[in-house]
Write an enzyme that holds these catalytic residues in place. Structure first.
Site, short mmCIF file in Angstrom:
data_model
loop_
_atom_site.label_atom_id
_atom_site.label_comp_id
_atom_site.label_asym_id
_atom_site.label_seq_id
_atom_site.Cartn_x
_atom_site.Cartn_y
_atom_site.Cartn_z
N LYS A 1 7.57 0.16 -29.30
CA LYS A 1 7.54 -0.90 -30.30
C LYS A 1 9.45 -0.48 -31.60
O LYS A 1 9.64 0.71 -31.85
CB LYS A 1 6.66 -0.30 -31.58
CG LYS A 1 6.87 -1.55 -32.73
CD LYS A 1 5.41 -1.31 -33.88
CE LYS A 1 5.56 -2.10 -34.63
NZ LYS A 1 4.35 -2.57 -35.87
N SER B 175 1.81 -5.78 -36.77
CA SER B 175 2.74 -6.92 -36.62
C SER B 175 3.70 -5.87 -35.44
O SER B 175 4.72 -6.30 -34.50
CB SER B 175 4.02 -5.48 -37.73
OG SER B 175 3.62 -3.84 -37.46
N SER C 102 -1.91 -3.20 -37.58
CA SER C 102 -0.53 -3.64 -36.91
C SER C 102 -1.10 -3.29 -35.46
O SER C 102 0.04 -3.53 -34.17
CB SER C 102 0.67 -2.72 -36.97
OG SER C 102 0.97 -3.48 -38.57
#
Length: 456
Positions: free
Chosen positions: A80, A158, A182
């Site tokens: 990420k 996210s 997330s």
């Protein structure tokens, strides 16, 4: 190969690599070819081809010489876009950080997985500053949920790119962060497994924060076994220590309040069918109100969310300057709400949090908690981009179930349990109280095939 390397589980690919049927260099080359040829260009923000090929060649040499680092040697992984990667700026899904100082070293967990032999292939897209459960990003584009067949649907956030990268078969595993859901939300929306560890289980050095009291990490992958292997390496272990725990006699607690409010019928049906399968496999299921759930939302109403207060403290100078005009206006609006939480309010939240964690631990005991990861399936992207009111309402509902676990410091794993409207995946969230990660993962290993049922 009947299946591309990126579409394999970590365990499947490890067997090929360790047995000599696949070479890490060839695997890395094939993964990059798949990524480059993939139609959705919003999944990755950066590809690390030079680094990855160097790491793959090193793994290949070790394997030829009989010096394998273990089960994960030569396995590709995506990170990420808020984990420090040496030599790159950490943008956290935002353009305002694109010209920040370059990272002098990898984030701690990136380094640990490199030591285990994993090959870092790129950085995945995300909600700006990790502050949304939907995965929409106006700067780098919004990855499209690959499970949607009728119209473009959100990936969940996210860790949006991480979820899509795995679900689309581009990589076997991607690393995410989880402050309010997330990891587990994109796992549920994309029909894969997402494991959120107890807060503090992993080193957080070099991870761009959202709310340090709540931030945690975890992998998005194809099955629980993969998550167990990655978890061990993230803690510097050479092999997993998690033991499969039998379902016979497993005690599950299903909350009767909050988590089913406004849930789509298809989500409830998929969850209840999975629960019935678990019961038939030997699990004991009880249902009860968890008073702390309602108290948490009462706290938010009175003092504001803990995540918003801490996000505002992190970004308040940026929000007061020209950078605010370059940020997603929805992130700006939501973060500025944290200004309403005074220091006294913040301390009251922390005090209440400690009490509620203790209360719930006494209530739950050694049981695991089960409820739908999200009360709805992934909705279409278009209306959410066009309507701020709908965006915020959907974001709140999307985060509701998972955020309870962050506030109460639970660990949790989302496992696909069926489908809802339009054939979109539904996730069943198994959770345990803080620091009971081994018990959670050991049970999830046994429960996963039962929970999945016919879901592929």
């Amino acid at each position: 190969m009947s299946k591309s390397f990126g579409a394999m589980s970590v365990a499947q690919l490890s067997v090929l690599i360790q047995g000599g049927a696949a070479d890490p260099v060839g695997v890395a080359e094939a993964v990059f070819e798949s990524i480059v040829n993939h139609a959705d260009k919003a999944v990755f923000t950066t590809l690390l081809e030079s680094r990855a090929m160097e790491e793959a060649r090193a793994a290949s040499k070790r394997l030829r010489e009989g010096r394998s680092l273990g089960l994960l040697d030569g396995i590709p992984i995506a990170w990420k876009d808020l984990f420090d990667i040496e030599g790159l700026a950490t943008t956290a899904g935002s353009v305002v950080l694109a010209k920040d100082m370059l990272a002098k070293r990898d984030a701690a967990v990136v380094g640990l997985l490199r030591q285990a032999g994993m090959v870092a292939v790129g950085r995945t897209n995300m909600s700006e500053f990790a502050f949304s459960g939907l995965g929409i990003n106006p700067h780098y584009g919004t990855p499209v949920n690959p499970r949607g067949t009728d119209l473009p649907r959100i990936p969940g956030g996210s860790s949006s790119g991480a979820g899509v990268a795995v679900a689309a078969g581009l990589v076997p595993v991607a690393m995410g962060t989880d402050t309010g859901g997330s990891v587990r939300i994109p796992a549920a929306f994309n029909g894969i497994v997402g494991y959120k560890a107890t807060h503090g289980r992993y080193a957080m050095a070099g991870v761009y924060p959202l709310a340090k009291s709540l931030d945690s990490l975890g992998p998005l992958c194809r099955n629980v076994r993969d998550a167990v292997w990655i978890d061990a390496a993230m803690r510097g272990l050479t092999a997993p220590a998690v033991i499969v725990r039998p379902l016979q006699g497993l005690e599950l607690l299903v909350p009767e309040n909050v988590v089913f409010d406004g849930a789509e019928p298809g989500v409830v049906a998929a969850f209840e069918a999975a629960l019935d399968r678990l019961h038939k496999a030997g699990a004991q299921v009880s249902r009860a109100v968890i008073p702390a759930f309602d108290e948490i939302f009462d706290l938010m109403t009175s003092y504001g969310p803990l995540v918003t207060a801490e996000a505002f403290a992190l970004h308040h100078e940026r929000l007061a300057g020209p950078d605010a005009d370059r940020m997603d206006h929805r992130v700006v609006m939501r973060t500025r709400l944290g200004a309403k939480t005074t220091l006294a309010d913040y301390l009251r939240i922390l005090e209440a949090r400690g009490r509620l964690i203790a209360d719930v631990e006494r209530l739950v005991g050694d049981r695991l908690i089960a409820f739908p990861t999200v009360a709805h399936v992934a909705p279409p992207i278009g209306p959410l981009e066009q309507d701020d009111e709908l965006f915020f309402a959907t974001n709140n509902k999307t985060l509701r179930n998972t955020a309870l676990g962050n506030f109460l410091d639970w660990c949790g794993v989302s496992i696909p349990c069926g489908t809802g409207v339009s054939g979109m995946p539904v996730g069943l969230l198994l959770s345990a109280t803080a620091r009971r990660d081994e018990a959670l993962l050991g049970t999830a290993l046994a429960a996963e095939p039962v929970i999945r049922g016919d879901f592929a």
